[in-house]
Motif scaffolding. Structure first.
Motif, PDB file in Angstrom:
ATOM      1  N   LEU A  16       0.826  -1.205   0.000  1.00  0.00           N
ATOM      2  CA  LEU A  16       0.000   0.000   0.000  1.00  0.00           C
ATOM      3  C   LEU A  16       0.862   1.258   0.000  1.00  0.00           C
ATOM      4  O   LEU A  16       0.467   2.276  -0.576  1.00  0.00           O
ATOM      5  CB  LEU A  16      -0.937   0.007   1.210  1.00  0.00           C
ATOM      6  N   GLN A  19       1.808   2.131  -3.541  1.00  0.00           N
ATOM      7  CA  GLN A  19       0.634   2.653  -4.253  1.00  0.00           C
ATOM      8  C   GLN A  19       0.303   4.072  -3.804  1.00  0.00           C
ATOM      9  O   GLN A  19       0.022   4.949  -4.629  1.00  0.00           O
ATOM     10  CB  GLN A  19      -0.570   1.737  -4.033  1.00  0.00           C
ATOM     11  N   LEU A 155      -6.100   0.797  -0.448  1.00  0.00           N
ATOM     12  CA  LEU A 155      -5.590   2.094  -0.874  1.00  0.00           C
ATOM     13  C   LEU A 155      -6.660   3.164  -0.689  1.00  0.00           C
ATOM     14  O   LEU A 155      -6.376   4.264  -0.212  1.00  0.00           O
ATOM     15  CB  LEU A 155      -5.120   2.047  -2.330  1.00  0.00           C
TER      16      LEU A 155
END
Length: 166
Positions: A16, A19, A155
């Motif tokens: 995460l 991202q 996310l």
């Protein structure tokens, strides 16, 4: 802006974090990777050859260095980074801390076959589950000092929590 993702091994800090960093156009820092680069060894080799105490000292040193820079970044802090040498204090004083709170069952599914995690390295599934539970219990009070807690992080949830906190 400095964003520190904290949580258990397997909670999604690196996945995460990459991202999120891309979405926010920030650099991504994986603290364990920074330690490996500094020591020129894998984490498991550092633990085996120099011990956990040495690893924690280097981890703390590099955490302090990154926290003290003027750079903005998203960091995947190692699972223990906030829990040793006042790591959570330096994280909270210099940036936004986000605890990725993931259930033991999900953590176990994600890491049960992984042998690169020195504190959880065992072949026996029951023993690994017990170690994971003990580690989470020991670290939870530290993790809960985070500015933001995201349960079952994605996310989208992470972005929403950070936007809310800004």
């Amino acid at each position: 802006m400095k964003i520190f993702l904290i949580g258990m091994p397997g909670s999604g800090k690196s996945t995460l974090g990459k991202q999120l960093a891309e979405k926010l156009s920030l650099n991504f820092v994986d603290l364990d990777k920074a330690i490996e680069d500094h020591e020129q060894k894998d984490v498991k080799d550092i633990f085996r050859e120099k011990g956990e105490d040495h690893f924690r000292l280097v981890e703390s040193q590099l955490l302090h260095e990154w926290a003290g820079t003027e750079q903005s970044f998203v960091m995947a802090a190692g699972g223990g980074a906030p829990c040793f040498y006042q790591g959570i204090d330096i994280i909270n004083q210099t940036g936004l801390s986000v605890f990725l709170d993931v259930s033991i069952d999900i953590l176990f599914k994600r890491i049960h076959t992984n042998t690169d995690r020195p504190l959880l390295n065992t072949i026996d599934a029951k023993e690994k589950d017990e170690k994971l539970r003990m580690l989470r219990t020991a670290r939870l009070s530290c993790y809960q000092q985070a500015h933001v807690i995201v349960v079952d992080p994605t996310l989208k949830k992470l972005e929403e929590a950070i936007q809310f906190k800004k």
